[in-house]
Design a protein around this motif. Structure first.
Motif, PDB file in Angstrom:
ATOM      1  N   ARG A  81       0.833  -1.214   0.000  1.00 50.31           N
ATOM      2  CA  ARG A  81       0.000   0.000   0.000  1.00 50.31           C
ATOM      3  C   ARG A  81       0.866   1.262   0.000  1.00 50.31           C
ATOM      4  O   ARG A  81       0.596   2.222  -0.726  1.00 50.31           O
ATOM      5  N   ALA A  82       1.908   1.251   0.825  1.00 47.96           N
ATOM      6  CA  ALA A  82       2.755   2.442   0.964  1.00 47.96           C
ATOM      7  C   ALA A  82       3.487   2.783  -0.331  1.00 47.96           C
ATOM      8  O   ALA A  82       3.730   3.970  -0.623  1.00 47.96           O
ATOM      9  N   THR A  83       3.861   1.774  -1.091  1.00 47.94           N
ATOM     10  CA  THR A  83       4.602   2.011  -2.341  1.00 47.94           C
ATOM     11  C   THR A  83       3.672   2.214  -3.533  1.00 47.94           C
ATOM     12  O   THR A  83       4.140   2.491  -4.638  1.00 47.94           O
ATOM     13  N   GLY A  84       2.372   2.051  -3.304  1.00 49.56           N
ATOM     14  CA  GLY A  84       1.427   2.184  -4.412  1.00 49.56           C
ATOM     15  C   GLY A  84       1.572   1.084  -5.436  1.00 49.56           C
ATOM     16  O   GLY A  84       1.334   1.296  -6.641  1.00 49.56           O
ATOM     17  N   ALA A  85       1.960  -0.094  -4.986  1.00 52.84           N
ATOM     18  CA  ALA A  85       2.194  -1.206  -5.903  1.00 52.84           C
ATOM     19  C   ALA A  85       0.903  -1.620  -6.614  1.00 52.84           C
ATOM     20  O   ALA A  85      -0.175  -1.629  -6.013  1.00 52.84           O
ATOM     21  N   GLY A 100       3.504 -13.664  -1.496  1.00 46.11           N
ATOM     22  CA  GLY A 100       2.833 -13.015  -2.614  1.00 46.11           C
ATOM     23  C   GLY A 100       1.353 -13.358  -2.637  1.00 46.11           C
ATOM     24  O   GLY A 100       0.497 -12.492  -2.882  1.00 46.11           O
ATOM     25  N   LYS A 101       1.033 -14.618  -2.362  1.00 46.58           N
ATOM     26  CA  LYS A 101      -0.365 -15.038  -2.327  1.00 46.58           C
ATOM     27  C   LYS A 101      -1.120 -14.363  -1.182  1.00 46.58           C
ATOM     28  O   LYS A 101      -2.299 -14.000  -1.324  1.00 46.58           O
ATOM     29  N   ALA A 102      -0.453 -14.194  -0.035  1.00 49.67           N
ATOM     30  CA  ALA A 102      -1.103 -13.536   1.102  1.00 49.67           C
ATOM     31  C   ALA A 102      -1.467 -12.098   0.765  1.00 49.67           C
ATOM     32  O   ALA A 102      -2.512 -11.591   1.177  1.00 49.67           O
ATOM     33  N   ILE A 103      -0.605 -11.412   0.018  1.00 54.45           N
ATOM     34  CA  ILE A 103      -0.909 -10.047  -0.411  1.00 54.45           C
ATOM     35  C   ILE A 103      -2.083 -10.056  -1.389  1.00 54.45           C
ATOM     36  O   ILE A 103      -3.011  -9.255  -1.293  1.00 54.45           O
ATOM     37  N   ALA A 104      -2.043 -11.003  -2.331  1.00 52.47           N
ATOM     38  CA  ALA A 104      -3.117 -11.086  -3.327  1.00 52.47           C
ATOM     39  C   ALA A 104      -4.449 -11.418  -2.680  1.00 52.47           C
ATOM     40  O   ALA A 104      -5.499 -10.901  -3.091  1.00 52.47           O
ATOM     41  N   SER A 107      -5.642  -8.083  -1.192  1.00 54.56           N
ATOM     42  CA  SER A 107      -5.764  -6.894  -2.044  1.00 54.56           C
ATOM     43  C   SER A 107      -6.197  -7.175  -3.471  1.00 54.56           C
ATOM     44  O   SER A 107      -6.612  -6.257  -4.187  1.00 54.56           O
ATOM     45  N   GLY A 108      -6.051  -8.422  -3.903  1.00 49.15           N
ATOM     46  CA  GLY A 108      -6.344  -8.746  -5.294  1.00 49.15           C
ATOM     47  C   GLY A 108      -5.230  -8.370  -6.253  1.00 49.15           C
ATOM     48  O   GLY A 108      -5.379  -8.506  -7.478  1.00 49.15           O
ATOM     49  N   LEU A 109      -4.082  -7.895  -5.737  1.00 49.43           N
ATOM     50  CA  LEU A 109      -2.982  -7.521  -6.615  1.00 49.43           C
ATOM     51  C   LEU A 109      -2.459  -8.754  -7.367  1.00 49.43           C
ATOM     52  O   LEU A 109      -2.254  -9.805  -6.769  1.00 49.43           O
ATOM     53  N   PRO A 110      -2.212  -8.640  -8.663  1.00 48.31           N
ATOM     54  CA  PRO A 110      -1.672  -9.775  -9.425  1.00 48.31           C
ATOM     55  C   PRO A 110      -0.236 -10.075  -9.022  1.00 48.31           C
ATOM     56  O   PRO A 110       0.515  -9.188  -8.612  1.00 48.31           O
ATOM     57  N   VAL A 111       0.128 -11.349  -9.150  1.00 47.19           N
ATOM     58  CA  VAL A 111       1.458 -11.802  -8.744  1.00 47.19           C
ATOM     59  C   VAL A 111       2.168 -12.461  -9.926  1.00 47.19           C
ATOM     60  O   VAL A 111       1.578 -13.272 -10.645  1.00 47.19           O
ATOM     61  N   ILE A 112       3.421 -12.089 -10.113  1.00 54.16           N
ATOM     62  CA  ILE A 112       4.331 -12.801 -11.019  1.00 54.16           C
ATOM     63  C   ILE A 112       5.291 -13.588 -10.138  1.00 54.16           C
ATOM     64  O   ILE A 112       5.797 -13.062  -9.146  1.00 54.16           O
TER      65      ILE A 112
END
Length: 351
Positions: A81-85, A100-104, A107-112
C-alpha cells in the motif's frame, strides 16, 4: 470413463535466461509498479530482479518467512500500500510465493512468480497463513499467480540438501494427486511424468549440482507437481505437514520429505492404481521403501526428531489431525495415526 478436469489459467515462461523476460511479463500484464518480494537470504536476487524491472519496480520487501506468519503478511501488505504497488513479483521458494499469495488474498494484486526451488506452489491457488501456532490454508483463484517465469539457471546454486528436500516436497504433491477424490486421467498422467522427472533428476543433481539438464528436468517436474496439487484435493500427508509446520515450525520441505514414505505406506495399499503409477515412474516394486531409501541416500533427514519434534508433541499433532475432516483413500484410526507419527519421529519405516 467419466471425469471432470478444470484447467487453471496460467502463463509459463520456461528456459535458461528467462529471468531477463521479467520486464516483458510485467508489461504484458499492464503492471507499472511491482513490489519485489524475497526472503532475507535472497535479497541480492530481489535486487537483481528490481534492476531488471527498472522504473516498473515500486520497491522491495525482503522479509518473507517460512509458513507465512500473519505479522509478516500484514507488514508486506502495508508495504504494498505504501509504495502504491499495482502487483507483486515473488522471487524465491515457497515462503516468498506464499507471501505473494497472502498479499493477493487481501488486495487482489496480481502476482508474477520466479521460483528458485522445486516447491511447486507457484502453480496453485492454495494459500496458507500461520497465526497463534495454527496454519490456515484455503483455495482462492485470486492468489493464483498470473505469470510464472522458470529459469533453471537460478536453481544451479541451490545447495544439494535443499534441492533434495524441495524435490521430495514436490513429489508429495504428485503422490497425493494420484489418489485424490477428484483425480482424473489428465492429472494422473501429469503426476506420473512429474515423479519420473524428479526421480531421475534429483540423484543427478546430487552427483553434479552444476548439471543444467538435470536442473531443468527437476524444475519441469516441480511445475507438473504443482499443477497436480492445484487441480486436486489434499489428503493426510499435507494435513500433517501443515500441522507440523504451523504449530511446531518444522522446516517445510524437510517435513514433507520425512513424512512421505510413511503416509505412502499407509495409503497406497488402498490406492492400487496410484501405487502402480508410482512403481512405473520410480522403477520400483516398493514405493515407500524406494522413497525412504533414495531420500536418505541423497542426504535428506530421516526422522521428525532430527527436525526438532519430540514424543511429547505427538498428542497435539493427533488432536489437530483428527479435529477436521480431510480427503484420504482410506479412513485412518487414531492408533494408526499415532503409530505413523511415532515411526516417522524415530525414522523407522513402518512395514
Amino acid at each position: 470413463m467419466t471425469f471432470t478436469y478444470e484447467a487453471l489459467p496460467m502463463r509459463v515462461v520456461f528456459g535458461s535466461g528467462s529471468l531477463r523476460q521479467l520486464p516483458q511479463e510485467a508489461q504484458r500484464l499492464g503492471l507499472r509498479r511491482l513490489l519485489v518480494l524475497s526472503t532475507p537470504g535472497q535479497r541480492a536476487l530481489a535486487e537483481q530482479a528490481a534492476a531488471l524491472l527498472g522504473d516498473a519496480c515500486a520497491g522491495t520487501f525482503t522479509e518473507a518467512r517460512m509458513h507465512v506468519p500473519v505479522e509478516v503478511a500484514e507488514a508486506a501488505r502495508a508495504a504494498a500500500r505504501a509504495t502504491g504497488a499495482d502487483g507483486c513479483l515473488a522471487i524465491g521458494g515457497g515462503s516468498t510465493v506464499g507471501l505473494g499469495k497472502a498479499i493477493a488474498l487481501d488486495s487482489g494484486l496480481p502476482v508474477i512468480c520466479v521460483p528458485t526451488t522445486y516447491a511447486g506452489s507457484e502453480m496453485t491457488p492454495v494459500w496458507g497463513l500461520t497465526e497463534h501456532g495454527r496454519k490456515r490454508t484455503g483455495r482462492d483463484r485470486a492468489v493464483l499467480p498470473r505469470s510464472v517465469v522458470y529459469d533453471p539457471d537460478l536453481t544451479v546454486g541451490l545447495p544439494v540438501d535443499v534441492s533434495v528436500t524441495s524435490g521430495f516436497n514436490a513429489v508429495a504433491h504428485a503422490v497425493e494427486a494420484l489418489y485424490a477424490p477428484d483425480a482424473s486421467p489428465i492429472v494422473s498422467a501429469m503426476a506420473e511424468e512429474a515423479v519420473r522427472s524428479l526421480g531421475t533428476a534429483l540423484p543427478a543433481i546430487a552427483a553434479d549440482p552444476l548439471d543444467t539438464d538435470a536442473r531443468a528436468d527437476a524444475l519441469r517436474g516441480a511445475w507438473l507437481c504443482g499443477a497436480c496439487l492445484g487441480a486436486t484435493t489434499m489428503s493426510l500427508h499435507h494435513k500433517l505437514c501443515h500441522i507440523l509446520g504451523g504449530t511446531f515450525d518444522l522446516p517445510h520441505a524437510a517435513t514433507h520429505t520425512v513424512l512421505l514414505p510413511y503416509v505412502a505406506a499407509l495409503n497406497l495399499p488402498a490406492a492400487p492404481e496410484a501405487d502402480q503409477s508410482l512403481r512405473r515412474a520410480l522403477a520400483t516394486d516398493d514405493v515407500p521403501d524406494h522413497l525412504a531409501r533414495t531420500s536418505a541416500a541423497l542426504g535428506a533427514p530421516r526422522s521428525l526428531s532430527q527436525l526438532g519434534l519430540t514424543e511429547a508433541d505427538l498428542d497435539e499433532v493427533v488432536t489437530q489431525a483428527r479435529a477436521q475432516p480431510y480427503a484420504n483413500p482410506r479412513p485412518i484410526t487414531e492408533p494408526e495415526l499415532r503409530s505413523l507419527l511415532r515411526d516417522a519421529l524415530n525414522g523407522t519405516l513402518a512395514p
